[in-house]
Design an enzyme around this catalytic site. Structure first.
Site, PDB file in Angstrom:
ATOM      1  CB  SER A  96       0.046  -4.207   1.402  1.00  0.00           C
ATOM      2  OG  SER A  96       1.115  -4.605   0.162  1.00  0.00           O
ATOM      3  CE  LYS A 171       1.231  -2.677  -3.046  1.00  0.00           C
ATOM      4  NZ  LYS A 171       0.974  -4.171  -2.322  1.00  0.00           N
ATOM      5  CE  LYS A 239      -4.434  -4.031   3.369  1.00  0.00           C
ATOM      6  NZ  LYS A 239      -3.104  -4.321   3.054  1.00  0.00           N
TER       7      LYS A 239
END
Length: 299
Positions: A96, A171, A239
Protein backbone atom coordinates in the site's frame (compact mmCIF):
# COMPACT_ATOMS: atom_id res chain seq x y z
CA UNK A 1 2.88 -22.88 -13.40
CA UNK A 2 4.95 -19.72 -13.00
CA UNK A 3 8.31 -18.99 -11.43
CA UNK A 4 7.52 -16.30 -8.87
CA UNK A 5 9.83 -14.08 -6.86
CA UNK A 6 8.11 -12.93 -3.68
CA UNK A 7 9.77 -9.93 -2.03
CA UNK A 8 8.67 -9.25 1.55
CA UNK A 9 7.68 -12.16 3.80
CA UNK A 10 6.03 -10.34 6.70
CA UNK A 11 2.70 -11.11 8.36
CA UNK A 12 0.90 -10.55 5.04
CA UNK A 13 3.53 -11.56 2.50
CA UNK A 14 4.47 -14.88 4.11
CA UNK A 15 1.02 -16.53 3.92
CA UNK A 16 0.47 -15.11 0.43
CA UNK A 17 3.74 -16.63 -0.77
CA UNK A 18 2.82 -19.92 0.92
CA UNK A 19 -0.52 -20.04 -0.94
CA UNK A 20 1.26 -19.52 -4.26
CA UNK A 21 3.77 -22.28 -3.50
CA UNK A 22 1.00 -24.64 -2.33
CA UNK A 23 -0.80 -24.01 -5.63
CA UNK A 24 2.21 -25.46 -7.43
CA UNK A 25 4.16 -22.40 -8.48
CA UNK A 26 7.94 -22.23 -8.03
CA UNK A 27 8.26 -19.47 -5.43
CA UNK A 28 11.59 -17.89 -4.54
CA UNK A 29 11.37 -15.59 -1.53
CA UNK A 30 13.53 -12.72 -0.38
CA UNK A 31 13.18 -10.89 2.92
CA UNK A 32 15.40 -8.39 4.72
CA UNK A 33 15.34 -10.44 7.94
CA UNK A 34 16.57 -14.02 7.38
CA UNK A 35 14.27 -15.65 9.94
CA UNK A 36 11.14 -15.33 7.76
CA UNK A 37 11.68 -18.20 5.31
CA UNK A 38 10.40 -21.15 7.36
CA UNK A 39 6.74 -21.25 6.24
CA UNK A 40 7.64 -20.73 2.56
CA UNK A 41 10.27 -23.47 2.63
CA UNK A 42 7.84 -25.87 4.35
CA UNK A 43 5.39 -25.18 1.49
CA UNK A 44 8.01 -26.09 -1.13
CA UNK A 45 9.44 -22.65 -1.88
CA UNK A 46 13.03 -21.58 -1.38
CA UNK A 47 14.98 -18.63 -0.07
CA UNK A 48 17.16 -16.44 -2.27
CA UNK A 49 20.49 -15.10 -1.10
CA UNK A 50 19.83 -11.66 -2.58
CA UNK A 51 17.15 -9.57 -4.22
CA UNK A 52 18.92 -9.84 -7.56
CA UNK A 53 19.02 -13.64 -7.29
CA UNK A 54 15.32 -13.80 -6.40
CA UNK A 55 14.14 -11.88 -9.46
CA UNK A 56 16.66 -13.01 -12.07
CA UNK A 57 14.68 -15.99 -13.44
CA UNK A 58 11.18 -14.99 -12.36
CA UNK A 59 8.19 -14.74 -14.69
CA UNK A 60 6.33 -12.79 -12.01
CA UNK A 61 7.73 -10.61 -9.24
CA UNK A 62 5.45 -9.99 -6.25
CA UNK A 63 6.27 -7.19 -3.82
CA UNK A 64 4.76 -6.83 -0.34
CA UNK A 65 6.73 -4.28 1.69
CA UNK A 66 5.61 -1.53 4.10
CA UNK A 67 5.81 1.83 2.33
CA UNK A 68 6.53 3.83 -0.82
CA UNK A 69 10.31 4.19 -0.19
CA UNK A 70 10.55 0.43 0.36
CA UNK A 71 8.90 -0.34 -2.99
CA UNK A 72 11.11 2.23 -4.71
CA UNK A 73 14.17 0.56 -3.17
CA UNK A 74 13.09 -2.90 -4.29
CA UNK A 75 12.58 -1.70 -7.85
CA UNK A 76 15.33 0.86 -8.38
CA UNK A 77 18.26 -0.25 -6.19
CA UNK A 78 21.47 -1.47 -7.81
CA UNK A 79 20.47 -5.06 -7.01
CA UNK A 80 16.78 -4.39 -7.64
CA UNK A 81 14.04 -5.46 -9.99
CA UNK A 82 14.61 -2.98 -12.82
CA UNK A 83 18.28 -3.92 -13.07
CA UNK A 84 17.97 -7.71 -12.81
CA UNK A 85 14.51 -8.92 -13.89
CA UNK A 86 14.04 -10.64 -17.25
CA UNK A 87 12.52 -8.49 -20.03
CA UNK A 88 8.76 -8.92 -20.10
CA UNK A 89 8.46 -10.03 -16.47
CA UNK A 90 5.29 -8.96 -14.68
CA UNK A 91 5.65 -7.03 -11.41
CA UNK A 92 2.71 -7.20 -8.99
CA UNK A 93 2.97 -4.70 -6.16
CA UNK A 94 0.74 -5.81 -3.28
CA UNK A 95 2.07 -3.04 -1.02
CA UNK A 96 0.00 0.00 0.00
CA UNK A 97 1.81 3.07 -1.30
CA UNK A 98 1.15 6.54 -2.68
CA UNK A 99 -0.79 6.51 -5.98
CA UNK A 100 1.65 8.94 -7.61
CA UNK A 101 4.58 6.68 -6.70
CA UNK A 102 2.72 3.68 -8.16
CA UNK A 103 2.19 5.54 -11.43
CA UNK A 104 5.81 6.68 -11.58
CA UNK A 105 7.18 3.19 -10.89
CA UNK A 106 4.88 1.66 -13.52
CA UNK A 107 6.31 4.11 -16.07
CA UNK A 108 9.86 3.23 -15.07
CA UNK A 109 9.07 -0.46 -15.30
CA UNK A 110 7.75 0.02 -18.83
CA UNK A 111 10.92 1.89 -19.80
CA UNK A 112 12.95 -1.05 -18.47
CA UNK A 113 10.97 -3.53 -20.57
CA UNK A 114 8.84 -4.84 -17.70
CA UNK A 115 5.13 -4.71 -16.92
CA UNK A 116 3.76 -3.57 -13.57
CA UNK A 117 0.39 -3.52 -11.84
CA UNK A 118 -0.52 -2.15 -8.41
CA UNK A 119 -2.61 -4.63 -6.43
CA UNK A 120 -2.95 -3.50 -2.80
CA UNK A 121 -4.97 -5.77 -0.56
CA UNK A 122 -7.50 -5.48 2.23
CA UNK A 123 -8.35 -8.10 4.82
CA UNK A 124 -5.41 -8.04 7.20
CA UNK A 125 -3.40 -11.00 8.40
CA UNK A 126 -6.47 -13.23 8.73
CA UNK A 127 -7.49 -12.48 5.15
CA UNK A 128 -3.99 -13.34 3.96
CA UNK A 129 -3.89 -16.59 5.94
CA UNK A 130 -7.36 -17.62 4.72
CA UNK A 131 -6.68 -16.45 1.12
CA UNK A 132 -9.80 -14.27 1.13
CA UNK A 133 -8.22 -10.87 0.57
CA UNK A 134 -9.95 -8.13 -1.37
CA UNK A 135 -7.59 -6.94 -4.10
CA UNK A 136 -8.01 -3.65 -5.96
CA UNK A 137 -5.92 -3.62 -9.12
CA UNK A 138 -4.56 -0.81 -11.27
CA UNK A 139 -2.77 -1.30 -14.58
CA UNK A 140 -3.19 -2.40 -18.20
CA UNK A 141 -6.13 -4.75 -18.65
CA UNK A 142 -4.06 -7.44 -20.39
CA UNK A 143 -1.55 -7.48 -17.54
CA UNK A 144 -4.31 -7.64 -14.92
CA UNK A 145 -5.96 -10.57 -16.69
CA UNK A 146 -2.64 -12.40 -16.93
CA UNK A 147 -2.14 -11.89 -13.20
CA UNK A 148 -5.72 -12.80 -12.25
CA UNK A 149 -5.13 -16.54 -11.57
CA UNK A 150 -2.35 -15.61 -9.14
CA UNK A 151 -4.43 -12.88 -7.54
CA UNK A 152 -7.32 -15.31 -7.11
CA UNK A 153 -4.97 -17.75 -5.39
CA UNK A 154 -4.39 -15.26 -2.56
CA UNK A 155 -7.69 -13.35 -2.64
CA UNK A 156 -11.42 -13.80 -2.95
CA UNK A 157 -12.45 -10.46 -4.47
CA UNK A 158 -10.27 -9.25 -7.34
CA UNK A 159 -11.39 -6.10 -9.17
CA UNK A 160 -9.63 -4.12 -11.89
CA UNK A 161 -10.35 -0.50 -10.96
CA UNK A 162 -8.45 1.45 -13.62
CA UNK A 163 -4.99 2.37 -14.94
CA UNK A 164 -1.73 2.37 -12.99
CA UNK A 165 -2.13 3.92 -9.55
CA UNK A 166 -5.89 3.31 -9.39
CA UNK A 167 -5.52 0.33 -7.09
CA UNK A 168 -3.60 2.48 -4.63
CA UNK A 169 -6.25 5.21 -4.82
CA UNK A 170 -9.00 2.71 -3.99
CA UNK A 171 -6.87 1.25 -1.18
CA UNK A 172 -6.46 4.74 0.29
CA UNK A 173 -10.25 5.11 0.31
CA UNK A 174 -10.54 1.68 1.94
CA UNK A 175 -8.16 2.68 4.72
CA UNK A 176 -10.10 5.89 5.31
CA UNK A 177 -13.35 3.95 5.76
CA UNK A 178 -11.78 1.25 7.94
CA UNK A 179 -10.09 3.75 10.27
CA UNK A 180 -13.28 5.75 10.74
CA UNK A 181 -15.26 2.59 11.41
CA UNK A 182 -12.78 1.30 13.98
CA UNK A 183 -12.80 4.64 15.79
CA UNK A 184 -16.60 4.73 15.98
CA UNK A 185 -16.84 1.10 17.16
CA UNK A 186 -14.31 1.96 19.89
CA UNK A 187 -16.29 5.04 20.95
CA UNK A 188 -19.52 3.02 21.01
CA UNK A 189 -17.94 0.34 23.20
CA UNK A 190 -16.63 2.83 25.78
CA UNK A 191 -20.05 4.51 25.76
CA UNK A 192 -21.82 1.17 26.36
CA UNK A 193 -19.44 0.20 29.15
CA UNK A 194 -20.04 3.52 30.90
CA UNK A 195 -23.69 2.51 31.28
CA UNK A 196 -23.00 -1.05 32.42
CA UNK A 197 -24.53 -2.65 29.33
CA UNK A 198 -23.80 -6.30 28.44
CA UNK A 199 -21.33 -5.30 25.74
CA UNK A 200 -21.08 -8.70 24.03
CA UNK A 201 -24.87 -8.81 23.66
CA UNK A 202 -24.89 -5.20 22.49
CA UNK A 203 -22.31 -6.00 19.80
CA UNK A 204 -24.49 -8.91 18.65
CA UNK A 205 -27.54 -6.75 18.11
CA UNK A 206 -25.57 -3.87 16.61
CA UNK A 207 -23.91 -6.28 14.20
CA UNK A 208 -27.30 -7.51 13.03
CA UNK A 209 -28.55 -4.05 12.04
CA UNK A 210 -27.41 -1.14 9.93
CA UNK A 211 -24.48 -0.55 12.28
CA UNK A 212 -23.08 -3.95 11.34
CA UNK A 213 -19.81 -4.07 9.41
CA UNK A 214 -16.78 -6.24 8.73
CA UNK A 215 -14.89 -4.04 11.19
CA UNK A 216 -17.42 -4.71 13.94
CA UNK A 217 -17.42 -8.42 13.11
CA UNK A 218 -13.64 -8.84 13.01
CA UNK A 219 -12.47 -6.34 15.63
CA UNK A 220 -15.08 -6.71 18.38
CA UNK A 221 -13.15 -9.56 19.98
CA UNK A 222 -9.96 -7.49 20.18
CA UNK A 223 -11.80 -4.63 21.81
CA UNK A 224 -13.90 -6.66 24.23
CA UNK A 225 -10.85 -8.63 25.39
CA UNK A 226 -8.40 -5.72 25.15
CA UNK A 227 -6.22 -8.04 23.09
CA UNK A 228 -4.34 -6.09 20.45
CA UNK A 229 -1.94 -8.60 18.91
CA UNK A 230 -1.34 -7.00 15.52
CA UNK A 231 -3.22 -8.16 12.46
CA UNK A 232 -2.63 -4.69 11.00
CA UNK A 233 -0.47 -2.33 13.01
CA UNK A 234 -1.31 1.24 13.95
CA UNK A 235 2.08 2.21 12.49
CA UNK A 236 0.96 1.04 9.06
CA UNK A 237 -2.51 2.55 9.28
CA UNK A 238 -0.91 5.84 10.31
CA UNK A 239 1.18 5.65 7.13
CA UNK A 240 -1.91 4.92 5.03
CA UNK A 241 -3.87 7.83 6.45
CA UNK A 242 -0.94 10.06 5.59
CA UNK A 243 -1.36 8.87 2.00
CA UNK A 244 -5.09 9.65 2.13
CA UNK A 245 -4.73 13.15 3.54
CA UNK A 246 -1.93 14.04 1.11
CA UNK A 247 -3.79 12.71 -1.92
CA UNK A 248 -7.00 14.45 -0.85
CA UNK A 249 -5.17 17.77 -0.59
CA UNK A 250 -3.69 17.27 -4.07
CA UNK A 251 -7.17 16.58 -5.46
CA UNK A 252 -8.75 19.53 -3.64
CA UNK A 253 -11.04 17.18 -1.71
CA UNK A 254 -12.11 17.87 1.88
CA UNK A 255 -12.14 14.90 4.29
CA UNK A 256 -12.95 16.44 7.69
CA UNK A 257 -13.78 13.20 9.52
CA UNK A 258 -10.81 11.51 7.89
CA UNK A 259 -8.52 14.27 9.09
CA UNK A 260 -9.71 13.82 12.68
CA UNK A 261 -9.22 10.04 12.54
CA UNK A 262 -5.75 10.57 11.07
CA UNK A 263 -4.89 12.73 14.09
CA UNK A 264 -6.30 10.13 16.50
CA UNK A 265 -4.21 7.44 14.78
CA UNK A 266 -1.14 9.68 15.06
CA UNK A 267 -1.91 10.22 18.74
CA UNK A 268 -2.13 6.47 19.38
CA UNK A 269 1.25 6.04 17.72
CA UNK A 270 2.76 8.89 19.72
CA UNK A 271 1.46 7.28 22.91
CA UNK A 272 3.46 4.13 22.17
CA UNK A 273 0.73 2.01 20.58
CA UNK A 274 2.18 1.90 17.06
CA UNK A 275 3.02 -1.79 17.23
CA UNK A 276 -0.50 -2.79 18.30
CA UNK A 277 -3.42 -3.77 16.08
CA UNK A 278 -5.38 -0.78 14.78
CA UNK A 279 -8.30 -1.84 16.97
CA UNK A 280 -6.18 -0.37 19.78
CA UNK A 281 -7.67 2.99 18.79
CA UNK A 282 -9.92 1.94 21.67
CA UNK A 283 -7.07 2.82 24.04
CA UNK A 284 -7.14 6.38 22.74
CA UNK A 285 -10.86 6.68 23.49
CA UNK A 286 -10.19 5.36 26.98
CA UNK A 287 -7.41 7.89 27.51
CA UNK A 288 -9.63 10.77 26.46
CA UNK A 289 -12.40 9.43 28.73
CA UNK A 290 -10.11 8.81 31.72
CA UNK A 291 -10.93 5.11 31.70
CA UNK A 292 -9.04 1.81 31.52
CA UNK A 293 -5.30 1.14 31.41
CA UNK A 294 -3.98 4.07 29.41
CA UNK A 295 -0.25 3.46 29.97
CA UNK A 296 1.86 2.90 26.83
CA UNK A 297 2.27 -0.71 25.70
CA UNK A 298 5.04 -2.41 27.64
CA UNK A 299 4.91 -0.12 30.70
Amino acid sequence: MSTIAFIGLGIMGSPMAVHLATAGHQVVGFNRSPDAYGPLEEAGGRAAGSLAEAVAEADVICVMVPDSPDVEQVLTAEDGVLAHARPGALVIDFSSIRPDVARSLAERATEAGLRMIDAPVSGGQKGAVDAVLSIMVGGEEADVEEARPLLETVGRTVVHVGPAGSGQTVKAANQLIVAGNIQLVAEALVFLEAYGVDTAAAMDVLGGGLAGSKVLEQKRGNMLDRSFEPGFRIDLHHKDLGIVTSAAREAGVVIPLGAVVAQLMASARAQGDGGLDHSALLRGVERLSGRGDTSPEGD
